[in-house]
Structure formats: C-alpha cells, structure tokens
Enzyme design. Structure first.
Site, mmCIF file in Angstrom:
data_model
loop_
_atom_site.group_PDB
_atom_site.id
_atom_site.type_symbol
_atom_site.label_atom_id
_atom_site.label_comp_id
_atom_site.label_asym_id
_atom_site.label_seq_id
_atom_site.Cartn_x
_atom_site.Cartn_y
_atom_site.Cartn_z
ATOM 1 N N CYS A 57 66.051 -71.027 -45.789
ATOM 2 C CA CYS A 57 64.693 -70.837 -45.261
ATOM 3 C C CYS A 57 64.296 -69.377 -45.409
ATOM 4 C CB CYS A 57 64.628 -71.182 -43.770
ATOM 5 S SG CYS A 57 65.097 -72.864 -43.402
ATOM 6 N N THR B 282 58.213 -56.748 -60.588
ATOM 7 C CA THR B 282 58.280 -57.422 -59.288
ATOM 8 C C THR B 282 59.445 -58.413 -59.191
ATOM 9 O OG1 THR B 282 56.747 -59.130 -60.057
ATOM 10 C CG2 THR B 282 55.794 -57.264 -58.883
ATOM 11 N N SER C 274 62.025 -56.118 -65.294
ATOM 12 C CA SER C 274 63.022 -56.038 -64.221
ATOM 13 C C SER C 274 63.978 -57.216 -64.198
ATOM 14 C CB SER C 274 62.353 -55.844 -62.865
ATOM 15 O OG SER C 274 61.865 -57.061 -62.363
ATOM 16 N N SER C 275 63.708 -58.255 -64.994
ATOM 17 C CA SER C 275 64.689 -59.340 -65.094
ATOM 18 C C SER C 275 65.966 -58.833 -65.772
ATOM 19 C CB SER C 275 64.114 -60.512 -65.895
ATOM 20 O OG SER C 275 62.895 -60.889 -65.325
ATOM 21 N N THR D 296 55.597 -55.121 -65.188
ATOM 22 C CA THR D 296 54.245 -55.478 -65.627
ATOM 23 C C THR D 296 53.272 -54.314 -65.525
ATOM 24 O OG1 THR D 296 54.572 -57.774 -65.007
ATOM 25 C CG2 THR D 296 52.298 -57.036 -65.132
HETATM 26 N N1 ASP Z 1 58.734 -59.791 -65.457
HETATM 27 C C1 ASP Z 1 58.081 -58.685 -64.804
HETATM 28 C C2 ASP Z 1 59.151 -57.763 -64.276
HETATM 29 O O1 ASP Z 1 59.719 -58.038 -63.256
HETATM 30 C C3 ASP Z 1 57.198 -59.178 -63.709
HETATM 31 C C4 ASP Z 1 56.448 -58.096 -62.949
HETATM 32 O O2 ASP Z 1 56.607 -56.919 -63.112
HETATM 33 O O3 ASP Z 1 55.599 -58.493 -62.131
HETATM 34 O O4 ASP Z 1 59.439 -56.757 -64.881
#
Ligand code: ASP
Length: 347
Positions: free
Chosen positions: A283, A94, A63-64, A18
């Site tokens: 958890c 993220t 990053s997915s 992002t």
């Molecule tokens: N879908 C984004 C990624 O992981 C989300 C992010 O960067 O916050 O590339």
C-alpha cells in the site's frame, strides 16, 4: 524572510532526465541533451540574481539507467563543493528520482544544507513545460534562509510542481500528472503557491557538523513482491538468488503474507542463512503492523523485520547503504529498525 548580504551561491548538478531532453529527429523518442540547451531555455534564471554554477553528467542519462555509481558521483560532487555553495539543485529524471533522493539522504551524513532534486514531466523546450517552474522554484528553495540566516531546508528534498517533499519519504505516483510525487506517510515540507509556505515543524534542523559522505552501496538486495498464487518453486528460487543479502518483502495491507507452512518455512530458512528480510507494505499509505493479523505475526515469528511506514525506495536503498557499510546482518536489522535521517516513523 532574511535577505542575503551576498548573492546566494548554488551548484546545479545536471544528471539528465526529461527536463533536458530533446526529440531524436529519426526515432522521435526523447533523449537526454546537454546543460547549455537546458539553461538557454530558462532565461528567467538570470532574474534570480544568484551565483549559479553547474556540474554535468557526461553524458546526461535517462534516470532509468541510474545506479549506485551515479549516486556516488552526485554525492562526491556535493562533498567536493560543499563549503563553497549555499545549496545544491540536482536535475534528474522522474523515474528513479525517489530512489536517488533516498540513497543520497543516507550517503550524506550530517547534511545541513539544501539538496533539492527536481525534473519535469515535459522537456524544457516544450511550450507547456513544467520544467521551467520546477527549476526556478528549486533554486529559490535551495537559496532560502530563515531569520537567523540558516538554510530553511537542511536535507535532501524533492521539489515538484506544488510541493516540496522529504526525499526519503517521496514516491513517484503519476506518469503524466505535473504533481508527480507525494509522501503518503509524511507531510509536505513546503507548499508552493503564490508564496513558498514552509512547513517548519516537519523540516529537519541539523546542528552544524562536518559532512560525512559514505558512498559504498551494496547491490546484493532486491524487492520480492507477493502476489496471490506465488508458488513454492518460485519463492524458493527467488530466496536462493546467488549472493543475496537483503530483501524488501512487499506484503499485503498491514504487512500480511500467506501463512502456509511451506511459505513460512522458506522465509525462515532464508533468515537463518543470514538474509535480512524487511516487511514493507504494497500500500502507498500506512505501514506494517505485524501484530494486527495472524498472517503478519507468522512473518515476524519467522524472523522478518518490520519496515513500519518506510517507502520501498527508502527501504531498498537503506539496505544497500547498511550492507555497504559492511555491517553484519544483526547490525543491519538494528539500523533498519531505527530512524537514521527521517525516513521512518518508529512507533
Ligand atoms: N524516463 C525519464 C527519466 O526518468 C522520465 C522523466 O524524467 O520524467 O529520466
């Protein structure tokens, strides 16, 4: 803090995420964009007076879509430039940041320089972006040295908003809060406020040794998350996944599972076939204690090993790394029960 005689030299590895995304005018969905766009939006970087160079994924990715081949590219970029830079900043989405941080911590053996991973919740071009602060602070952490001139951080760490976390102890805990990461079982490595307050006793101190990079990861591993009602047919099918070598079994509470005879039998048969099964709790806080309840006890009696307080991200990437090293199941079990680089507390 000691000041550098020379300007700190930092390599930014931009993978996407992002932080560098822009909106697609047709679909309005965010998509990765190039490094020049990103850095043009942070003119303050120049005020740092660091020598900054960059290496960019082509194309940058969400990053997915990260997989072990991308971890390899990051690790090899660090290896190639290791002697010429004081620190490394990896810009990353993220969503899978905690997996990448964990994987890199295993791949970069003897690391004694900072590898700081950051990103943002809002793109850098947005007025309220968190990307600008995160990038600037990550660069400062990557350049920080102690009184003796040694890097403050000598490990893979995630910098996000107010905290620096050990990479292989961190988890993404929020999809929309600026403080998106947390280590539930390990203290912060630094708190970011007016100053950057390092939590020195919890930082790794590495004797200088040549960096050793191992990039072979074996993807024949998976998560198996328990849910009440999981039936015999489903479990049997999952445990017979073709080629599977390692399973992170995500159990209840302190490492508990159903104790029905069919359940334990299927698990024991998988262990007997040579599948390494690691017990990790669902958890976020605390760890596995198989001696606490009968239900946890039967899993260890069936040959499932404890993951103690490891995160599931670190457990799965550690299995990939150990099988990638071509270790036998018994060696993998031995190393899963050892702390390789600060990822687990062995009681
Ligand atoms: N879908 C984004 C990624 O992981 C989300 C992010 O960067 O916050 O590339």
């Amino acid at each position: 803090m000691k000041t550098y005689i020379k300007r700190p030299k930092i390599l930014i590895i931009y993978t996407g995420g992002t932080i560098g995304m822009i909106e697609n005018p047709e679909t309005h969905a965010l998509q990765p964009f190039d490094f020049d766009h990103l850095i043009d939006n942070v003119p303050k970087v120049k005020k740092l007076d660091y020598e900054i160079e960059h290496f960019q994924f082509d194309p940058p990715i969400d990053s997915s879509n990260m997989d072990p081949s991308h971890w390899r590219d990051i690790a090899l970029a660090i290896e190639e430039h290791y002697d010429f830079y004081d620190g490394f900043v990896v810009l990353h989405g993220t969503d899978t940041m905690a997996f990448t941080a964990s994987a890199l911590s295993f791949m970069l053996e003897n690391l004694s320089k900072p590898v700081i991973i950051t990103g943002s919740q809002l793109p850098i071009g947005e007025v309220r972006t968190d990307g600008e602060e995160n990038l600037i602070t990550a660069l400062q952490v990557a350049a920080a040295i102690d009184e003796k001139g040694r890097p403050r951080v000598q490990e893979v760490a995630i910098l996000f908003e107010n905290y620096l976390w050990r990479g292989n102890r961190a988890t993404k805990m929020s999809a929309d809060n600026f403080n998106a990461f947390k280590s539930f079982n390990y203290p912060e490595l630094a708190e970011i406020g007016l100053d950057i307050e390092y939590n020195t006793p919890y930082l790794r101190q590495m004797p200088p040794r040549p960096l050793k990079v191992c990039t072979d990861m074996d993807s024949n591993v998976m998560f198996l998350e328990l849910n009440p009602g999981m039936n015999e047919k489903t479990l049997d099918h999952l445990l017979h996944t073709p080629g599977i070598k390692g399973i992170v079994l995500k159990t209840y509470g302190a490492g508990n599972s159903p104790s029905y005879p069919w359940f334990i039998k299927l698990i024991r048969e998988a262990v007997d076939r040579g599948v390494v099964i690691v017990n990790v709790t669902q958890c976020v806080n605390g760890g596995v204690n198989c001696t606490l309840y009968e239900t946890g006890n039967s899993l260890s009696a069936a040959g499932v090993i404890s993951g103690y307080d490891i995160t599931s991200e670190a457990a799965i990437t550690k299995l990939m790394f150990l099988f990638g090293m071509q270790y036998s199941p018994s060696m993998v079990k031995k190393y899963m029960a050892s702390d390789l680089c600060g990822e687990v507390t062995i009681p």
